[in-house]
Structure formats: structure tokens, C-alpha cells
Write a protein that holds these residues in place. Sequence first.
Motif, PDB file in Angstrom:
ATOM      1  N   ILE A 121     -10.826   5.386   4.494  1.00  0.00           N
ATOM      2  CA  ILE A 121     -10.099   4.302   5.077  1.00  0.00           C
ATOM      3  C   ILE A 121      -8.705   5.419   4.714  1.00  0.00           C
ATOM      4  O   ILE A 121      -8.375   5.285   6.253  1.00  0.00           O
ATOM      5  N   LEU A 122      -8.328   5.805   3.700  1.00  0.00           N
ATOM      6  CA  LEU A 122      -6.770   5.766   3.735  1.00  0.00           C
ATOM      7  C   LEU A 122      -7.154   7.536   4.632  1.00  0.00           C
ATOM      8  O   LEU A 122      -6.057   7.565   5.177  1.00  0.00           O
ATOM      9  N   ASP A 123      -7.995   8.049   4.778  1.00  0.00           N
ATOM     10  CA  ASP A 123      -8.085   9.066   5.652  1.00  0.00           C
ATOM     11  C   ASP A 123      -8.168   9.323   6.248  1.00  0.00           C
ATOM     12  O   ASP A 123      -7.664   9.822   6.766  1.00  0.00           O
ATOM     13  N   LYS A 124      -8.967   8.020   7.306  1.00  0.00           N
ATOM     14  CA  LYS A 124      -8.941   7.817   8.331  1.00  0.00           C
ATOM     15  C   LYS A 124      -7.529   7.230   8.527  1.00  0.00           C
ATOM     16  O   LYS A 124      -6.975   7.972  10.095  1.00  0.00           O
ATOM     17  N   ILE A 125      -6.809   6.724   8.189  1.00  0.00           N
ATOM     18  CA  ILE A 125      -5.208   6.225   8.776  1.00  0.00           C
ATOM     19  C   ILE A 125      -4.308   7.567   8.252  1.00  0.00           C
ATOM     20  O   ILE A 125      -3.926   7.840   9.723  1.00  0.00           O
ATOM     21  N   ALA A 126      -3.980   8.946   7.382  1.00  0.00           N
ATOM     22  CA  ALA A 126      -4.216   9.385   7.563  1.00  0.00           C
ATOM     23  C   ALA A 126      -4.295  10.800   8.725  1.00  0.00           C
ATOM     24  O   ALA A 126      -3.312  11.370   8.900  1.00  0.00           O
ATOM     25  N   SER A 172      -5.235   9.851  11.256  1.00  0.00           N
ATOM     26  CA  SER A 172      -4.729   9.251  13.073  1.00  0.00           C
ATOM     27  C   SER A 172      -2.842   9.493  13.606  1.00  0.00           C
ATOM     28  O   SER A 172      -2.301   9.736  13.115  1.00  0.00           O
ATOM     29  N   LEU A 184       1.100  -1.208   0.133  1.00  0.00           N
ATOM     30  CA  LEU A 184      -0.463   0.031   0.085  1.00  0.00           C
ATOM     31  C   LEU A 184       0.978   1.037  -0.299  1.00  0.00           C
ATOM     32  O   LEU A 184       0.749   2.188  -0.741  1.00  0.00           O
ATOM     33  N   VAL A 196       0.485   4.300  -3.164  1.00  0.00           N
ATOM     34  CA  VAL A 196       0.477   5.443  -2.124  1.00  0.00           C
ATOM     35  C   VAL A 196       1.021   6.148  -3.110  1.00  0.00           C
ATOM     36  O   VAL A 196       1.322   7.564  -3.537  1.00  0.00           O
ATOM     37  N   LEU A 251     -12.179   1.692  -4.599  1.00  0.00           N
ATOM     38  CA  LEU A 251     -11.530   3.109  -4.217  1.00  0.00           C
ATOM     39  C   LEU A 251     -12.759   3.947  -3.603  1.00  0.00           C
ATOM     40  O   LEU A 251     -12.005   4.509  -2.777  1.00  0.00           O
ATOM     41  N   GLU A 252     -14.038   3.571  -4.042  1.00  0.00           N
ATOM     42  CA  GLU A 252     -14.758   5.025  -2.633  1.00  0.00           C
ATOM     43  C   GLU A 252     -14.129   4.242  -1.280  1.00  0.00           C
ATOM     44  O   GLU A 252     -14.350   5.230  -0.746  1.00  0.00           O
ATOM     45  N   ARG A 253     -14.144   3.241  -1.584  1.00  0.00           N
ATOM     46  CA  ARG A 253     -14.058   2.622   0.380  1.00  0.00           C
ATOM     47  C   ARG A 253     -13.269   3.274   0.527  1.00  0.00           C
ATOM     48  O   ARG A 253     -12.650   3.294   1.319  1.00  0.00           O
ATOM     49  N   ALA A 254     -11.930   2.855  -0.377  1.00  0.00           N
ATOM     50  CA  ALA A 254     -10.243   2.865   0.446  1.00  0.00           C
ATOM     51  C   ALA A 254     -10.342   4.658   0.931  1.00  0.00           C
ATOM     52  O   ALA A 254      -9.988   4.736   1.625  1.00  0.00           O
ATOM     53  N   ALA A 255     -10.886   5.545  -0.466  1.00  0.00           N
ATOM     54  CA  ALA A 255     -10.895   6.997   0.283  1.00  0.00           C
ATOM     55  C   ALA A 255     -10.584   7.166   1.633  1.00  0.00           C
ATOM     56  O   ALA A 255     -10.448   8.194   2.492  1.00  0.00           O
TER      57      ALA A 255
END
Lengths: 141, 141
Positions: free
Chosen positions: A134-139, A141, A13, A17, A128-132
Motif C-alpha cells: 500500500i505504501l508503495d502504491k501511495i508513493a 501515485s 503514518l 514513516v 507489514l506485508e500488506r502495508a508495504a
Amino acid sequence: MESVTGPRLASGLRISVMRLSRRMRQAPSSSLSPTQIATLATLERLGPMTLGELAAQERVQPPSMTRVIMHLDDLGLVTRSPHKTDGRQVIASVTPAGRELLESDRRRRDEWLAERLVELEPDEIAVLERAAVILDKIANS
Amino acid sequence: MESVTGPRLASGLRISVMRLSRRMRQAPSSSLSPTQIATLATLERLGPMTLGELAAQERVQPPSMTRVIMHLDDLGLVTRSPHKTDGRQVIASVTPAGRELLESDRRRRDEWLAERLVELEPDEIAVLERAAVILDKIANS
DNA sequence: TATTGTTATACTCTATAACTATA
DNA sequence: TATAGTTATAGAGTATAACAATA
């Protein structure tokens, strides 16, 4: 399981990214460098601040920020004004032209990516809809 | 639908990817530059290939790839060998030392991301597994 | 004296143009 | 002639060190 899946996904990932972000930065946009754009965006987001604060925000050294702001000033995208009480400090602010540039730049980058998204299958779009999210959540955190 | 979903996803995905990449770039890593690391990783992932192929993969110009490979060669991380039938071409391969560096580098750099991935639900992990592949496809398009 | 910002200088990364060797 | 890679050279971006102005 986690001890195997976690690290492998992290690696894959991260590379994906980073590669995509590199590609998006190469996409036709304004002629500003990543730091220049980021500095402008930070100034818009957080409001006027000193060069020292900006340098810390963007994680560059003071001399680098001096040059970035000099360049943006030459282009009319920011203004430099003296600090009210401390004569050593300089306050940078975004100009209307700077805001316009940020806006059109964002629009163009979105277009570049949107063109590629329409090539994808519906189920890939869904991923990708879902990934966006999740990625935002990670960034954040 | 697409005319609405496409642009919205593009904007959201772009922001998420750029934000995450910025966070990840701040993580400590080896002393290799992003392109050097990416080149080494590509060689490991796709196997030995010519410098021209590598340059295309990493989207740099041939002279840049020459220098990247020269540097990695100096460090003992890759080897350069002649093409079997075409004397003009040069094949680059990862050495065991190169693999070791990639491995330890990933371990260090993935820590930050991996720590956050273990907080996710299994279905979110599954989404990211698929997303990584799709993001890669977009980056290479 | 300490701090803020600037100037001087050097290094890394990447590109384009010109060149060499091979096909 | 065309292609793969290299060498020569230049430009952008950033860093450290030394300096000037102000606190």
C-alpha cells in the motif's frame, strides 16, 4: 468519518514513516551521506547524465552536486567525462566499484530491518506485508 | 518460511518506506527542521519530559537537544521548567502556540498524504492504521 | 548574452569534549 | 563520584553570490 480518520492517519503514518526512515538511514551502512547514496543510485538507475540534470533529479543546487560528485569521484565510485559536443557540460557515470557499493549497502540495510522484523508477532508481519504494498502504491501515485 | 519471508519483506518494506519518506519530505512545511518538529510532536504526544528523555526519544545527543529546546523556547513553542525534586533536570512542555504550530503544520504537510489515503479501500486504511504503530515500534527498537 | 559548472563564503545541524551544578 | 544539562568547538552538508569557460 473520512474527514476525521483520514487526517489523523495521515499525520500518524507520516510521523512513523519519517521516523523509521531516519532510523534506517542511521543504520550502519556505507559512510556516504543520504544525498551521496541517492545520487549514486540515481546514476545507476537512470544511467550517465550531466551534473545539472543530476542536481535537478536530487533537488539540490548545482554547487552542492559539484561537491557530491567530486567526493564520489575521489572515492572511485563515479567518473566524470566531458560532454561530446558541449564543452561546458560534464557527464557523470557509476563505476563498477560504485555498483558494488550500492549492492552491499542495500544488503546491509535489509539485514538491519530483517533483524527487527523477526522480533514481531506473525500478525504484525502480515500487517507489514500488506502495508508495504500500500505504501508503495501511495508513493507511486 | 521466516528465512525467506523475513528478508523479502525487509527489502520491500525498506524500499517502500524510503521512497514514501522522500516524496513526503518534498512537501512544503513550516520552517522548523525535522528534529525540531519531531521533538515538538513527541512532547505533545508523550507529555512533558526531561531533556535527557527527549534526547533519547529523538536519538540525538544531549547537546543537540539543548539547542533544539533553546530554539523552540525562543520561538515560544515550548517552556522549560525545573524538576520538582532534582535540581539538575529540566522539564520541557509544549505551549499552546506550539500545539497550534503542530496543528497547522500537520494540516499543510498531511494534505499530500491525506489526498492519497482517501483513494484507498477501508481495509487498506485499517492496515495502515496498524502498520503506523508497528513501524513506530521498529523505529524505536 | 546565456548557460554550465566551479569557487568563495556563510549558515544550519549535529557531534564530541570539557565544564558547571546538583545528587 | 555520578548524573543532567550546558558551553565550546569542529565537521558535514547545503545554500547563495560571484566567477570562469563555453555556447
